[in-house]
Design an enzyme around this catalytic site. Structure first.
Site, PDB file in Angstrom:
ATOM      1  CG  ASN A 164      79.200 -24.224  62.075  1.00 35.16           C
ATOM      2  OD1 ASN A 164      78.964 -25.295  62.593  1.00 35.16           O
ATOM      3  ND2 ASN A 164      80.021 -23.347  61.858  1.00 35.16           N
ATOM      4  CG  ASP A 210      78.354 -20.828  55.047  1.00 36.24           C
ATOM      5  OD1 ASP A 210      79.247 -21.270  54.245  1.00 36.24           O
ATOM      6  OD2 ASP A 210      78.976 -21.535  56.261  1.00 36.24           O
ATOM      7  CG  HIS A 230      81.822 -27.896  60.487  1.00 37.75           C
ATOM      8  ND1 HIS A 230      82.858 -28.150  60.675  1.00 37.75           N
ATOM      9  CD2 HIS A 230      81.839 -26.985  58.760  1.00 37.75           C
ATOM     10  CE1 HIS A 230      83.842 -27.994  59.749  1.00 37.75           C
ATOM     11  NE2 HIS A 230      83.179 -27.597  58.754  1.00 37.75           N
ATOM     12  CD  GLU A 248      80.625 -23.946  52.593  1.00 34.95           C
ATOM     13  OE1 GLU A 248      81.648 -23.436  51.708  1.00 34.95           O
ATOM     14  OE2 GLU A 248      79.980 -23.927  53.475  1.00 34.95           O
TER      15      GLU A 248
END
Length: 688
Positions: free
Chosen positions: A316, A462, A466, A505
């Site tokens: 991201n 992670d 996004h 996540e």
């Protein structure tokens, strides 16, 4: 990933501390911190979903569906999003503000139904005597049953056995067929994943502790590099094997920004990228983590012990601009003339320290963020959006926002980007320009190359929400192909033929089959379990409804549950209140949960909360407490080892359906998966 408070050029809309309101719903209540819940009785009909938070309007980014997590965005000039209800009922709305953007979950308010009577209303109290347990629904008459915790056995007679829980078990009996002789074949659904924040775990090579000119701060060392590395993890693999671990998630070992930024809201400490979330170069290992030979050795030695390796990965965003990197890679601009630069920053800019009236954020005052051509020499407009120079401004939606002010990678771009501009000055990069490649193409190619070269078994992703989901499809496809190639080339080192595995996540995700599972993810991190475990800390029987619902839902999917996290809180500190016996109960709650589970380093050994400054999350990343595992906390570790080893023997724990029973003298549940069957009995906590 840590949501860092970092004052740059712009601010995100205030959400994390807002009071939320919605017509027809009573006031939202905040519990725990950052989660707001309200319940209302509604008639069938249409209801506009426009929330007010501190006089700002928010609404879902797409049409609402029950039990589906949606992101919220400022209403602006967007058409009103309506919620269509087709029946009367009690409805619950939960808003989670703990990540970069608030999310909302709409659900029907129901009362959990258990197949037991009054299960959570009664909590057995141990009298220290042997327990006579009805095992007739799990084990047959004449069958020999073993308590794995103590090793004692008993023959089932008239559907019952009588056993004395081991003194150190906390009242537990871990019942299995005495015919069980070894661990079951590995299954991700029953995985015990150990998350080691590499820099804080074990130092295998002190010579690499201060790579790239990184320094200790000589104070509390809140967010400096502490010396942990890949060689250190390798030296502790026997420890992990004894703990029953069969998968190891390590913080990203890839090269991070070399310098520091201001740490905490108050800038009271320097913050380096010791955690691995501020990537500089996806093609290189960070020198603080070790060498490629160190990585090869770690994977090889882990595989010999039946332990799979997971990389923590980020697509991201990239890392912040630091003085060290600006100077080394010739990007950005300063407000200082040469004389001022030499006087204030010195020969090595990263050596700057705050003076009187300054803090560690104050270095920003010397940086000219408006010099467009100078900042184009950084990543370049084709790679990231940022509030710097002439870069495109970040948006307010999940996919284009600047999370914690980090430069947002244009993973959605279809425009060929070339390599990042500053790579012209990064002579050691392994990156090669590939015609037609976009930022997404480069990153998925680089990440999958680590799999192809070293046999990495999976990724923990992670900030999954996004990045657009087709990017995760692309990464999964390439990584799966890469692992298959590695296993074909290294048949003696491959543990099995299992495909590449990904868990993600997405803040607020619980036990639900979201569309992440259709876009490359085999599992999602379960953010609900931490609070569910907290509620059951005083009485193990109180977790029963949670266990039963998880066991049922996880027949068709998988989640990764945890009690402690580097981004939320340390259970031993916040919930167990540093009480060893409560942390033993925490081990029961986590390690006997359905689905995959994640031990955060030190959960099993009572690792203490560390120095934290004005950032309350930093204390969750203290150094591993190796000295305690043979000292005061040895019994705690032994308890976690015993339960985790039991888990590794039985796929029924992670994948089986649950049947519960309650007796005035004990709480028990059994799980069965195919031919495997277990029964866990808790007779109440003995007096200490």
């Amino acid at each position: 990933m840590k949501r860092l408070a970092f004052p740059l050029l712009f601010l995100l809309p205030s959400a994390a501390f807002a009071q939320w309101d919605l017509p027809k719903f009573p006031a939202f209540k905040e519990d725990p911190s950052g989660i707001f819940t309200s319940t209302a009785t509604l008639n069938k009909g249409t209801y506009p979903l426009r929330f007010k938070a501190d006089n700002q309007c928010w609404q879902p980014t797409s049409a609402p569906k029950l039990n589906q997590m949606l992101s919220l965005q400022p209403c602006g000039s967007q058409p009103v999003v309506d919620w269509h209800l087709y029946r009367d009922g009690d409805y619950q709305i939960k808003i989670d503000t703990r990540s970069g953007t608030p999310t909302v979950l709409l659900s029907v308010k129901t009362t959990a139904v258990s197949n037991t009577t009054n299960l959570t209303q009664q909590c057995p109290v141990s009298d220290g005597k042997p327990l006579t347990v009805d095992v007739s629904k799990t084990f047959k008459d004449g069958e020999t049953v073993r308590d794995y915790y103590s090793g004692q056995t008993a023959v089932v007679q008239q559907g019952k056995i009588t056993m004395q829980p081991a003194k150190e078990s906390g009242g537990l009996l871990l019942l299995e067929s005495a015919a069980t002789t070894q661990n079951a074949p590995f299954n991700w659904h029953n995985a015990t994943v150990y998350f080691a924040l590499t820099d804080r775990f074990a130092n295998g090579n002190p010579a690499n502790d201060h790579s790239y000119g990184r320094k200790s701060d000589g104070q509390q060392e809140i967010a400096t590099f502490h010396g942990g590395d890949l060689a250190g993890i390798t030296s502790k693999l026997d420890y992990l094997q004894q703990l029953g671990v069969n998968a190891l998630w390590i913080s990203s070992p890839l090269e991070q920004i070399h310098g520091w930024i201001g740490g905490g809201n108050n800038g009271d400490f320097p913050h380096y990228a010791y955690h691995g979330y501020y990537t500089l170069d996806w093609t290189k290992l960070d020198a603080n983590m070790g060498t490629e030979q160190d990585l090869k050795t770690l994977v090889s030695e882990a595989h010999k012990r039946g332990i799979r390796i997971l990389f923590d990965i980020v697509m991201n965003h990239v890392g912040y601009a630091t003085l060290a990197d600006m100077q080394e890679f010739h990007f950005g601009a300063l407000h200082l003339n040469p004389a001022e630069q030499k006087k204030i920053l010195g020969e090595h800019w990263t050596d700057w320290k705050p003076g009187k009236g300054e803090n560690w954020h104050s270095f920003n005052n010397y940086i000219n963020f408006s010099d467009g051509p100078a900042w184009e020499n950084w990543w370049g407009k084709k790679w990231v959006r940022s509030g710097i120079g002439n870069y495109d401004a970040p948006g307010y939606d999940d996919l284009t926002m600047s999370l914690a002010f980090l430069p947002d990678v244009k993973t959605e771009s279809t425009q060929p980007s070339g390599l990042p501009n500053f790579f012209r000055y990064k002579k050691d990069t392994n990156a090669k320009e590939i015609p037609g490649y976009t930022p997404r193409d480069y990153i998925t190619h680089w990440l999958s190359q680590w799999v192809r070269d070293y046999g990495i078994d999976g990724f923990r992703v992670d900030t999954a929400k996004h990045v657009e989901k087709p990017a995760w499809d692309q990464l999964k496809k390439q990584a799966t192909e890469a692992l298959a190639e590695w296993k074909k080339a290294h048949p003696q080192e491959a543990l099995d033929n299992a495909p590449f595995w990904m868990t993600g996540e997405a803040w607020g995700h619980g036990v639900m089959k979201s569309d992440y599972f259709q876009h490359g993810f085999d599992s999602m991190i379960n953010f609900d379990f931490q609070d569910q475990a907290k509620q059951a800390l005083g009485c193990y029987a109180s977790i029963d409804n949670t266990y039963q619902q998880m066991a049922e839902k996880l027949q068709s999917m998988n989640v990764l549950s945890y009690i402690s996290s580097h981004d939320t809180r340390l259970f031993f500190n916040d919930d167990a209140k540093n009480d060893i016996h409560k942390q033993e109960m925490a081990g029961n709650l986590l390690l006997l949960a359905p689905g995959a589970v994640q031990i955060y380093y030190g959960d099993e050994s009572g690792r203490k909360f560390g120095p934290t400054g004005s950032d309350p999350i930093q204390g969750t990343r203290s150094d591993m407490n190796w000295k305690d595992i043979t000292g005061d906390n040895a019994a705690l570790l032994a308890h976690w080892q015993k339960i985790s080893q039991f888990r590794a023997r039985h796929p029924a724990i992670g994948e089986g359906l649950q049947t519960s029973q309650h007796d005035p003298h004990y709480y028990a549940f059994s799980r069965q998966y195919q031919q495997d069957k277990v029964m866990v009995v808790w007779g109440g906590t003995p007096a200490h």
